[in-house]
Design a protein around this motif. Structure first.
Motif, PDB file in Angstrom:
ATOM      1  N   ILE A  33      14.969 -80.958 -90.499  1.00  0.00           N
ATOM      2  CA  ILE A  33      16.084 -81.856 -91.035  1.00  0.00           C
ATOM      3  C   ILE A  33      16.247 -83.048 -90.231  1.00  0.00           C
ATOM      4  N   GLN A  34      16.742 -82.663 -88.869  1.00  0.00           N
ATOM      5  CA  GLN A  34      17.012 -83.689 -87.692  1.00  0.00           C
ATOM      6  C   GLN A  34      15.903 -84.781 -87.911  1.00  0.00           C
ATOM      7  N   ALA A  35      14.614 -84.311 -87.775  1.00  0.00           N
ATOM      8  CA  ALA A  35      13.569 -85.338 -87.674  1.00  0.00           C
ATOM      9  C   ALA A  35      13.587 -86.166 -88.645  1.00  0.00           C
ATOM     10  N   ALA A  36      13.892 -85.820 -90.114  1.00  0.00           N
ATOM     11  CA  ALA A  36      13.582 -86.709 -91.221  1.00  0.00           C
ATOM     12  C   ALA A  36      15.012 -87.571 -91.406  1.00  0.00           C
ATOM     13  N   GLU A  37      16.338 -87.073 -91.068  1.00  0.00           N
ATOM     14  CA  GLU A  37      17.705 -87.658 -91.363  1.00  0.00           C
ATOM     15  C   GLU A  37      18.022 -88.532 -90.107  1.00  0.00           C
ATOM     16  N   GLY A  38      17.521 -88.057 -89.017  1.00  0.00           N
ATOM     17  CA  GLY A  38      18.364 -88.657 -87.717  1.00  0.00           C
ATOM     18  C   GLY A  38      19.506 -87.855 -87.393  1.00  0.00           C
ATOM     19  N   ALA A  39      19.585 -87.752 -86.129  1.00  0.00           N
ATOM     20  CA  ALA A  39      20.921 -87.196 -85.484  1.00  0.00           C
ATOM     21  C   ALA A  39      20.275 -86.968 -84.111  1.00  0.00           C
ATOM     22  N   ASP A  40      21.430 -86.589 -83.165  1.00  0.00           N
ATOM     23  CA  ASP A  40      21.056 -86.405 -81.674  1.00  0.00           C
ATOM     24  C   ASP A  40      20.327 -84.958 -81.554  1.00  0.00           C
ATOM     25  N   PRO A  41      18.971 -85.163 -81.293  1.00  0.00           N
ATOM     26  CA  PRO A  41      18.158 -83.860 -80.984  1.00  0.00           C
ATOM     27  C   PRO A  41      18.896 -82.712 -80.390  1.00  0.00           C
ATOM     28  N   ALA A  42      19.386 -83.021 -79.343  1.00  0.00           N
ATOM     29  CA  ALA A  42      19.701 -82.055 -78.338  1.00  0.00           C
ATOM     30  C   ALA A  42      21.154 -81.230 -78.864  1.00  0.00           C
ATOM     31  N   VAL A  43      21.849 -82.157 -79.386  1.00  0.00           N
ATOM     32  CA  VAL A  43      23.237 -81.587 -80.121  1.00  0.00           C
ATOM     33  C   VAL A  43      22.833 -80.526 -81.094  1.00  0.00           C
ATOM     34  N   VAL A  44      21.764 -80.942 -81.975  1.00  0.00           N
ATOM     35  CA  VAL A  44      21.197 -80.127 -83.128  1.00  0.00           C
ATOM     36  C   VAL A  44      20.557 -78.792 -82.591  1.00  0.00           C
ATOM     37  N   GLN A  45      19.684 -78.914 -81.572  1.00  0.00           N
ATOM     38  CA  GLN A  45      19.279 -77.873 -81.036  1.00  0.00           C
ATOM     39  C   GLN A  45      20.178 -76.942 -80.522  1.00  0.00           C
ATOM     40  N   ALA A  46      20.871 -77.257 -79.728  1.00  0.00           N
ATOM     41  CA  ALA A  46      22.094 -76.251 -79.297  1.00  0.00           C
ATOM     42  C   ALA A  46      22.798 -75.721 -80.109  1.00  0.00           C
ATOM     43  N   ALA A  47      23.397 -76.596 -81.045  1.00  0.00           N
ATOM     44  CA  ALA A  47      24.442 -75.962 -82.023  1.00  0.00           C
ATOM     45  C   ALA A  47      23.462 -74.973 -83.071  1.00  0.00           C
ATOM     46  N   ALA A  48      22.382 -75.454 -83.329  1.00  0.00           N
ATOM     47  CA  ALA A  48      21.693 -74.365 -84.216  1.00  0.00           C
ATOM     48  C   ALA A  48      21.275 -72.975 -83.408  1.00  0.00           C
ATOM     49  N   THR A 104      32.947 -73.665 -92.409  1.00  0.00           N
ATOM     50  CA  THR A 104      33.907 -74.518 -93.413  1.00  0.00           C
ATOM     51  C   THR A 104      33.688 -75.876 -93.504  1.00  0.00           C
ATOM     52  N   ALA A 105      32.852 -76.360 -92.321  1.00  0.00           N
ATOM     53  CA  ALA A 105      32.632 -77.815 -92.333  1.00  0.00           C
ATOM     54  C   ALA A 105      34.075 -78.689 -92.634  1.00  0.00           C
ATOM     55  N   ASP A 106      34.975 -78.256 -92.090  1.00  0.00           N
ATOM     56  CA  ASP A 106      36.172 -78.815 -92.245  1.00  0.00           C
ATOM     57  C   ASP A 106      36.736 -79.699 -91.127  1.00  0.00           C
ATOM     58  N   LEU A 107      36.306 -79.473 -89.707  1.00  0.00           N
ATOM     59  CA  LEU A 107      36.644 -79.781 -88.583  1.00  0.00           C
ATOM     60  C   LEU A 107      36.045 -81.296 -88.435  1.00  0.00           C
ATOM     61  N   ILE A 108      34.741 -81.340 -88.639  1.00  0.00           N
ATOM     62  CA  ILE A 108      33.883 -82.564 -88.317  1.00  0.00           C
ATOM     63  C   ILE A 108      32.706 -82.546 -89.456  1.00  0.00           C
ATOM     64  N   ASP A 109      32.315 -83.850 -89.517  1.00  0.00           N
ATOM     65  CA  ASP A 109      31.358 -84.098 -90.569  1.00  0.00           C
ATOM     66  C   ASP A 109      30.447 -85.044 -89.798  1.00  0.00           C
ATOM     67  N   THR A 110      29.482 -84.650 -89.015  1.00  0.00           N
ATOM     68  CA  THR A 110      28.611 -85.680 -88.381  1.00  0.00           C
ATOM     69  C   THR A 110      27.231 -85.325 -88.796  1.00  0.00           C
TER      70      THR A 110
END
Ligand SMILES: [Fe+2]
Length: 160
Positions: A33-48, A104-110
């Motif tokens: 999803i990150q590769a298609a949508e764009g986002a910080d890859p390191a943050v996405v990897q760590a959070a996943a 909940t996705a209520d704190l942030i929506d990045t």
């Protein structure tokens, strides 16, 4: 870095292969999803990789794996892992916020949260929620998912 994070996650989950497999499945999808949508890859990897890292502590302390307890217990564990790996404070804070709001996705929506959010839902629709009626899955894909790439993957997997 990806491999080191996976090593740390496996250390925390120990014999719990189901959790390890879940984290790896979420990682793979979040990266797509990150590769298609764009986002910080390191943050996405760590959070996943670390999104459910508090689940054993939640079970131990509260005798529950409910999202609210995971959201309390997960971030401190993730923070100590990332600090140990020398991550910058700003990225650590972002990863911890994603972990703290991944039910909940209520704190942030990045964009980074959206990648992990959709990946977790897509994996769960095929495991924990596999027995849901097709209409419930269709509703989830339409209303709960937050990226077009996530919706496309979910549709082709579960609504085809
Ligand atoms: Fe999860």
């Amino acid at each position: 870095m990806r491999d080191r994070l996976i090593d740390r996650m496996v250390q925390v989950f120990g014999q719990d292969q189901k959790r390890i497999d879940h984290a790896m499945a979420v990682l793979e999808l979040a990266e797509r999803i990150q590769a298609a949508e764009g986002a910080d890859p390191a943050v996405v990897q760590a959070a996943a990789i670390l999104h459910d890292i508090g689940i054993h502590q939640a079970q131990l302390k509260y005798n529950s794996t409910a999202g609210i307890y995971q959201q309390i217990e997960g971030p401190p564990i993730a923070r100590s892992i990332l600090e140990g790996l020398g991550w910058p404070a700003e990225q650590i804070d972002h990863v911890c916020k994603i972990i703290a709001s991944h039910h909940t996705a209520d704190l942030i929506d990045t964009p980074e949260l959206r990648c992990v959010w959709d990946a977790d839902w897509i994996v769960n629709l095929g495991t924990d929620y596999a027995s849901w009626p097709i209409e419930a899955k269709r509703h989830t894909v339409a209303v709960v998912l937050r990226t077009e790439t996530g919706r496309q993957i979910a549709r082709s997997r579960y609504l085809g």
